[in-house]
Design a protein around this motif. Structure first.
Motif, PDB file in Angstrom:
ATOM      1  N   VAL A 124      71.387  68.861  30.548  1.00 56.05           N
ATOM      2  CA  VAL A 124      70.117  68.895  31.270  1.00 56.05           C
ATOM      3  C   VAL A 124      69.019  68.225  30.444  1.00 56.05           C
ATOM      4  CG1 VAL A 124      68.312  70.424  32.144  1.00 56.05           C
ATOM      5  CG2 VAL A 124      70.705  70.921  32.635  1.00 56.05           C
ATOM      6  N   GLY A 125      69.027  68.469  29.147  1.00 54.02           N
ATOM      7  CA  GLY A 125      68.040  67.848  28.267  1.00 54.02           C
ATOM      8  C   GLY A 125      68.137  66.334  28.287  1.00 54.02           C
ATOM      9  N   GLU A 126      69.371  65.816  28.309  1.00 55.59           N
ATOM     10  CA  GLU A 126      69.560  64.365  28.349  1.00 55.59           C
ATOM     11  C   GLU A 126      69.140  63.793  29.700  1.00 55.59           C
ATOM     12  OE1 GLU A 126      73.395  64.033  25.276  1.00 55.59           O
ATOM     13  OE2 GLU A 126      73.708  64.390  27.427  1.00 55.59           O
ATOM     14  N   LEU A 127      69.442  64.513  30.770  1.00 56.22           N
ATOM     15  CA  LEU A 127      69.089  64.039  32.109  1.00 56.22           C
ATOM     16  C   LEU A 127      67.574  63.950  32.305  1.00 56.22           C
ATOM     17  CD1 LEU A 127      71.693  66.110  34.158  1.00 56.22           C
ATOM     18  CD2 LEU A 127      71.566  63.622  34.104  1.00 56.22           C
ATOM     19  N   ILE A 128      66.867  64.981  31.871  1.00 57.23           N
ATOM     20  CA  ILE A 128      65.410  64.996  32.029  1.00 57.23           C
ATOM     21  C   ILE A 128      64.740  64.075  31.018  1.00 57.23           C
ATOM     22  CG2 ILE A 128      63.337  66.456  31.980  1.00 57.23           C
ATOM     23  CD1 ILE A 128      65.113  68.808  32.827  1.00 57.23           C
ATOM     24  N   GLY A 129      65.292  64.001  29.833  1.00 55.65           N
ATOM     25  CA  GLY A 129      64.667  63.228  28.764  1.00 55.65           C
ATOM     26  C   GLY A 129      64.955  61.746  28.791  1.00 55.65           C
ATOM     27  N   GLU A 130      66.035  61.327  29.483  1.00 54.90           N
ATOM     28  CA  GLU A 130      66.421  59.911  29.491  1.00 54.90           C
ATOM     29  C   GLU A 130      65.315  58.978  29.963  1.00 54.90           C
ATOM     30  OE1 GLU A 130      70.235  57.280  30.984  1.00 54.90           O
ATOM     31  OE2 GLU A 130      69.379  58.764  32.358  1.00 54.90           O
ATOM     32  N   PRO A 131      64.603  59.274  31.087  1.00 51.66           N
ATOM     33  CA  PRO A 131      63.536  58.354  31.513  1.00 51.66           C
ATOM     34  C   PRO A 131      62.448  58.169  30.456  1.00 51.66           C
ATOM     35  CG  PRO A 131      64.083  59.901  33.261  1.00 51.66           C
ATOM     36  CD  PRO A 131      64.781  60.385  32.040  1.00 51.66           C
ATOM     37  N   MET A 132      62.137  59.219  29.709  1.00 53.63           N
ATOM     38  CA  MET A 132      61.098  59.112  28.678  1.00 53.63           C
ATOM     39  C   MET A 132      61.554  58.239  27.522  1.00 53.63           C
ATOM     40  SD  MET A 132      59.440  62.952  28.611  1.00 53.63           S
ATOM     41  CE  MET A 132      60.990  63.870  28.529  1.00 53.63           C
ATOM     42  N   LYS A 134      63.798  55.699  27.913  1.00 58.26           N
ATOM     43  CA  LYS A 134      63.865  54.338  28.453  1.00 58.26           C
ATOM     44  C   LYS A 134      62.491  53.686  28.515  1.00 58.26           C
ATOM     45  CE  LYS A 134      68.318  54.122  29.509  1.00 58.26           C
ATOM     46  NZ  LYS A 134      69.226  53.118  28.898  1.00 58.26           N
ATOM     47  N   HIS A 135      61.463  54.487  28.772  1.00 57.46           N
ATOM     48  CA  HIS A 135      60.103  53.949  28.895  1.00 57.46           C
ATOM     49  C   HIS A 135      59.295  54.139  27.603  1.00 57.46           C
ATOM     50  CE1 HIS A 135      59.903  52.841  33.215  1.00 57.46           C
ATOM     51  NE2 HIS A 135      60.889  53.716  33.314  1.00 57.46           N
ATOM     52  N   SER A 136      59.984  54.510  26.525  1.00 53.56           N
ATOM     53  CA  SER A 136      59.364  54.645  25.194  1.00 53.56           C
ATOM     54  C   SER A 136      58.171  55.601  25.216  1.00 53.56           C
ATOM     55  CB  SER A 136      58.922  53.260  24.672  1.00 53.56           C
ATOM     56  OG  SER A 136      60.015  52.379  24.627  1.00 53.56           O
ATOM     57  N   ILE A 137      58.312  56.710  25.944  1.00 53.64           N
ATOM     58  CA  ILE A 137      57.241  57.697  26.012  1.00 53.64           C
ATOM     59  C   ILE A 137      57.431  58.793  24.977  1.00 53.64           C
ATOM     60  CG2 ILE A 137      56.233  59.510  27.481  1.00 53.64           C
ATOM     61  CD1 ILE A 137      56.720  57.699  29.860  1.00 53.64           C
ATOM     62  N   ALA A 138      58.665  59.261  24.824  1.00 53.54           N
ATOM     63  CA  ALA A 138      58.950  60.326  23.852  1.00 53.54           C
ATOM     64  C   ALA A 138      60.418  60.276  23.455  1.00 53.54           C
ATOM     65  CB  ALA A 138      58.606  61.697  24.431  1.00 53.54           C
ATOM     66  N   SER A 139      60.682  60.509  22.179  1.00 53.35           N
ATOM     67  CA  SER A 139      62.054  60.545  21.680  1.00 53.35           C
ATOM     68  C   SER A 139      62.161  61.633  20.615  1.00 53.35           C
ATOM     69  CB  SER A 139      62.458  59.183  21.098  1.00 53.35           C
ATOM     70  OG  SER A 139      61.603  58.820  20.025  1.00 53.35           O
TER      71      SER A 139
END
Length: 333
Positions: A124-132, A134-139
């Motif tokens: 779930v963490g990867e699914l929700i976090g992936e867009p961020m 990809k768009h260099s918002i948070a890692s």
């Protein structure tokens, strides 16, 4: 000032977020060894509507009328054949790959199937976090923190971010999909029948969640559905589709209290009434939905309309404003 004039002034003062003009999507039909094009399936055939900022615009109609196709063309998951998709004044159809990538941060989608829309191999963490990512918002740690915040916002236990989708119920999976759509702070979310695959008891929870998120973040929704009850619950305005075209657009209260198009009236008559003492005349449509490969001439609804006139068979009606904010495409009006 008359009440109708006040209503029209309120509509004019709203700021448009998305404006769709003359949108078409045709699918070529090919036959033979040389795959010669012998026809076009007209999934969307000249659609016009707008969505204001922080507004929910409901799009309703029976299966196969083109609702989901509109949602996918707005996100450019599929390319339109013709027309304009203006988002904050910029035509999305003219953007190159990089320009589209930047705009997709502001337009997200919640899919109908909470099972098939989530990769079962990702947590779930990867699914929700992936867009961020990809768009260099948070890692890294910032990404995990934001994921847990989003899970809490949509009503999930933030400690479950390491779990996999199969460990959640259908309603919880749809909340994961909502959190994923929220991760990029979008201005518009296309909701493609987001509650139709859920139990009735869960549907109202998801609808209430979407309303709460709209109030909290000022998000606009394109809410696609084939049931009028869900549309009534969440939408400020409603567009009714039939065979690739919009036949009526109006504020929700107008649609439910004084709809004008015969097809809309048929949809309204199918809504269940809780009070068994109350009676409503059921309008039963005759025949099948025509083939979009060869739609009827004139009004597309005329083969199934009980009030059809000669002009309905010959001339296609225009979408005309019959009262402030209320548009109808019908020769009878």
């Amino acid at each position: 000032m008359e009440p109708s004039e006040i209503k029209k002034e309120e509509l004019n003062n709203k700021e448009v977020l998305l404006e769709v003009k003359g949108l078409k999507k045709y699918y070529p039909v090919k036959k033979g060894f040389l795959k010669k094009v012998v026809g076009q399936v007209k999934a969307i055939d000249g659609v016009d509507f707008s969505i204001y900022k922080a507004e929910t615009f409901g799009l309703v109609g029976e299966s196969g009328c083109g609702k989901t196709t509109i949602g996918k063309t707005i996100l450019r998951l599929i390319d339109a054949t013709a027309g304009e998709i203006n988002f904050e004044g910029q035509n999305l159809r003219t953007l190159d790959r990089e320009g589209l990538r930047r705009q997709r941060q502001h337009i997200q989608m919640i899919f109908q199937d909470p099972y098939g829309s989530l990769n079962p191999r990702m947590t779930v963490g990867e699914l929700i976090g992936e867009p961020m990512v990809k768009h260099s918002i948070a890692s890294g740690a910032a990404n995990i923190k934001r994921v847990q915040e989003l899970m809490e916002i949509v009503g999930l236990n933030p400690k479950g971010y390491k779990r996999y989708p199969h460990e959640f119920s259908g309603g919880q999976r749809q909340r994961i999909g909502v959190a994923r759509a929220l991760s990029l702070n979008p201005k518009l979310i296309v909701c493609d029948e987001p509650v139709s695959a859920l139990d009735v008891s869960i549907q109202s929870q998801i609808l209430n969640l979407l309303e709460d998120l709209q109030k909290q973040f000022g998000i606009a929704y394109l809410f696609i559905a084939h049931g009028m009850a869900a549309v009534k619950h969440i939408s400020a305005r409603v567009g009714v589709m039939y065979l690739g075209k919009i036949v009526e657009i109006a504020p929700t209260d107008h649609i439910f209290d004084e709809c004008r198009h015969p097809y809309t009236k048929a949809l309204m008559s199918a809504i269940p009434i809780p009070d068994i003492a109350e009676k409503r005349e059921r309008i039963l449509l005759q025949g099948e939905v025509p083939n979009p490969l060869n739609p009827p001439t004139g009004c597309r609804f005329h083969p199934r309309c009980s009030k059809v006139k000669d002009i309905c068979r010959e001339k296609e009606p225009s979408l005309i404003e019959v009262s402030p904010g209320h548009f109808v495409s019908c020769h009878l009006d």
